[in-house]
Design an enzyme around this catalytic site. Structure first.
Site, PDB file in Angstrom:
ATOM      1  N   SER A 122      47.716  38.647  37.456  1.00  0.00           N
ATOM      2  CA  SER A 122      46.673  37.797  38.029  1.00  0.00           C
ATOM      3  C   SER A 122      45.585  37.565  36.987  1.00  0.00           C
ATOM      4  O   SER A 122      44.805  38.465  36.656  1.00  0.00           O
ATOM      5  CB  SER A 122      46.084  38.483  39.264  1.00  0.00           C
TER       6      SER A 122
ATOM      7  N   HIS B   9      49.917  34.456  37.333  1.00  0.00           N
ATOM      8  CA  HIS B   9      49.355  34.186  38.663  1.00  0.00           C
ATOM      9  C   HIS B   9      47.941  33.627  38.511  1.00  0.00           C
ATOM     10  O   HIS B   9      47.064  34.272  37.933  1.00  0.00           O
ATOM     11  CB  HIS B   9      49.343  35.495  39.459  1.00  0.00           C
TER      12      HIS B   9
ATOM     13  N   ASP C 287      44.722  32.218  40.566  1.00  0.00           N
ATOM     14  CA  ASP C 287      44.072  32.121  41.874  1.00  0.00           C
ATOM     15  C   ASP C 287      43.066  30.983  41.888  1.00  0.00           C
ATOM     16  O   ASP C 287      42.105  30.994  41.121  1.00  0.00           O
ATOM     17  CB  ASP C 287      43.347  33.434  42.195  1.00  0.00           C
TER      18      ASP C 287
ATOM     19  N   MET D 283      40.407  29.142  44.350  1.00  0.00           N
ATOM     20  CA  MET D 283      39.683  29.323  45.622  1.00  0.00           C
ATOM     21  C   MET D 283      38.652  28.217  45.783  1.00  0.00           C
ATOM     22  O   MET D 283      38.100  27.742  44.794  1.00  0.00           O
ATOM     23  CB  MET D 283      38.976  30.679  45.628  1.00  0.00           C
TER      24      MET D 283
ATOM     25  N   HIS E 230      48.322  30.121  43.059  1.00  0.00           N
ATOM     26  CA  HIS E 230      48.039  30.543  44.427  1.00  0.00           C
ATOM     27  C   HIS E 230      46.820  29.766  44.929  1.00  0.00           C
ATOM     28  O   HIS E 230      45.690  30.061  44.536  1.00  0.00           O
ATOM     29  CB  HIS E 230      47.788  32.067  44.402  1.00  0.00           C
TER      30      HIS E 230
ATOM     31  N   MET F  79      44.168  29.014  47.360  1.00  0.00           N
ATOM     32  CA  MET F  79      43.418  29.492  48.528  1.00  0.00           C
ATOM     33  C   MET F  79      42.390  28.427  48.854  1.00  0.00           C
ATOM     34  O   MET F  79      41.174  28.628  48.698  1.00  0.00           O
ATOM     35  CB  MET F  79      42.770  30.847  48.200  1.00  0.00           C
TER      36      MET F  79
ATOM     37  N   MET G  33      50.507  38.308  51.579  1.00  0.00           N
ATOM     38  CA  MET G  33      49.224  38.881  51.164  1.00  0.00           C
ATOM     39  C   MET G  33      49.159  40.305  51.681  1.00  0.00           C
ATOM     40  O   MET G  33      49.301  40.549  52.888  1.00  0.00           O
ATOM     41  CB  MET G  33      48.047  38.074  51.729  1.00  0.00           C
TER      42      MET G  33
ATOM     43  N   GLY H 202      40.890  36.631  48.482  1.00  0.00           N
ATOM     44  CA  GLY H 202      39.533  36.247  48.080  1.00  0.00           C
ATOM     45  C   GLY H 202      38.956  37.113  46.977  1.00  0.00           C
ATOM     46  O   GLY H 202      38.206  36.630  46.147  1.00  0.00           O
ATOM     47  N   PHE H 203      39.324  38.382  46.986  1.00  0.00           N
ATOM     48  CA  PHE H 203      38.708  39.288  46.020  1.00  0.00           C
ATOM     49  C   PHE H 203      39.717  40.276  45.450  1.00  0.00           C
ATOM     50  O   PHE H 203      40.581  40.768  46.182  1.00  0.00           O
ATOM     51  CB  PHE H 203      37.567  40.081  46.675  1.00  0.00           C
TER      52      PHE H 203
ATOM     53  N   GLY I 143      40.538  43.998  43.692  1.00  0.00           N
ATOM     54  CA  GLY I 143      40.009  45.353  43.858  1.00  0.00           C
ATOM     55  C   GLY I 143      39.945  45.872  45.283  1.00  0.00           C
ATOM     56  O   GLY I 143      39.236  46.830  45.560  1.00  0.00           O
TER      57      GLY I 143
ATOM     58  N   ASP J 195      50.890  40.254  46.902  1.00  0.00           N
ATOM     59  CA  ASP J 195      49.630  40.037  46.188  1.00  0.00           C
ATOM     60  C   ASP J 195      48.510  40.816  46.864  1.00  0.00           C
ATOM     61  O   ASP J 195      48.237  40.614  48.045  1.00  0.00           O
ATOM     62  CB  ASP J 195      49.317  38.523  46.195  1.00  0.00           C
ATOM     63  N   GLY J 196      47.885  41.696  46.080  1.00  0.00           N
ATOM     64  CA  GLY J 196      46.752  42.464  46.580  1.00  0.00           C
ATOM     65  C   GLY J 196      47.009  43.956  46.507  1.00  0.00           C
ATOM     66  O   GLY J 196      47.902  44.451  47.179  1.00  0.00           O
TER      67      GLY J 196
ATOM     68  N   GLY K  43      47.226  43.132  39.292  1.00  0.00           N
ATOM     69  CA  GLY K  43      45.781  42.916  39.216  1.00  0.00           C
ATOM     70  C   GLY K  43      45.049  44.088  38.615  1.00  0.00           C
ATOM     71  O   GLY K  43      45.565  44.761  37.706  1.00  0.00           O
TER      72      GLY K  43
END
Ligand code: DX5
Ligand code: ZN
Length: 221
Positions: free
Chosen positions: A8, A33, A35, A37, A66, A68, A137, A142-143, A145, A176-177, A198
């Site tokens: 990511s 990847h 992201d 948003m 991705h 979002m 997901m 959105g974030f 960590g 993802d995540g 990530g």
């Protein structure tokens, strides 16, 4: 199914992006990847369309984009993508999921539908024939960590069974995540085959990106 890593890029230190890409290429990374948003579908902002354009000039690695964003079908023309790239649109982001996935396929790219942790597998029922992949997901998007939502592991297992039973065993499952080294092993066992790396794996500060990728490879192989 081939086990693949998709780092990511929002998690990279941008001043080290060039070196990071060189390592991705050397290590045979399958996708990058990205992201995107919009501050509506998810509260945050991250990377944008110009970033993708730039990135494409500097690497041959396909993108795993991705989105979002709300109404992704209205935004596809802004994005530089084509054959070999994956474009992922959220089932929750549009009443025109079929239209969005069809538009991606028409441009020769691979289409992926994304399920938020609260969205059931049934949301895919009427678009199965358009899918190359499904992104599960494993945190709320959105974030970076965040902590793994445990119930999403069962969803990956159920999704793999669902796809196989319906004759879609070629459809890939990405997660993802919080795909940490420990969680990646569990996600693989559940049936995932594309792993978004990530802050908890590829970009973990405990080792270099190269060492982290090698460690991830060994875990998912
Ligand atoms: C979540 C993002 C992920 C995230 C993954 O919305 O899509 O790409 O950066 O990174 P970690 O491992 O920090 O969850
Ligand atoms: Zn993502």
């Amino acid at each position: 199914m081939k086990m693949q890593i998709s780092p990511s890029v929002m998690c990279v230190d941008f001043f080290e992006l060039k070196e990071a890409i060189a390592v991705f290429e050397q290590e045979g990374i399958e996708y990058i990847h990205v992201d995107i948003m919009d501050g509506h579908f998810v509260p945050n902002f991250t990377l944008g369309t110009d970033f993708i354009k730039q990135l494409k000039k500097h690497t041959f690695i396909p993108m795993d984009i991705h989105l979002m964003v709300e109404r992704p079908e209205e935004k596809l023309s802004w994005i530089d993508f084509g054959k070999g790239d994956y474009i992922a649109v959220h089932c929750e982001a549009t009443p025109h999921l079929h239209k969005a996935l069809s538009a991606i396929k028409e441009r020769g790219a691979k289409a992926m539908a994304v399920l938020n942790p609260g969205t059931p597998i049934a949301a895919l029922e009427n678009v199965l024939d358009l899918l190359d992949g499904v992104l599960v997901m494993t945190v709320n998007p959105g974030f970076a960590g965040q902590k793994l939502i445990e119930s999403t592991l069962e969803k990956i297992t159920a999704l793999r069974e669902y796809l196989d039973k319906k004759g879609y065993s070629h459809v890939e499952i990405e997660c993802d995540g919080n795909v940490s080294f420990e969680n990646a092993k569990r996600m693989k066992e559940a049936g995932a085959n594309i792993f978004v790396g990530g802050t908890s794996s590829v970009f973990s500060k405990e080792a270099t990106i190269e060492e982290n990728i090698k460690k991830m490879r060994a875990i998912i192989k």
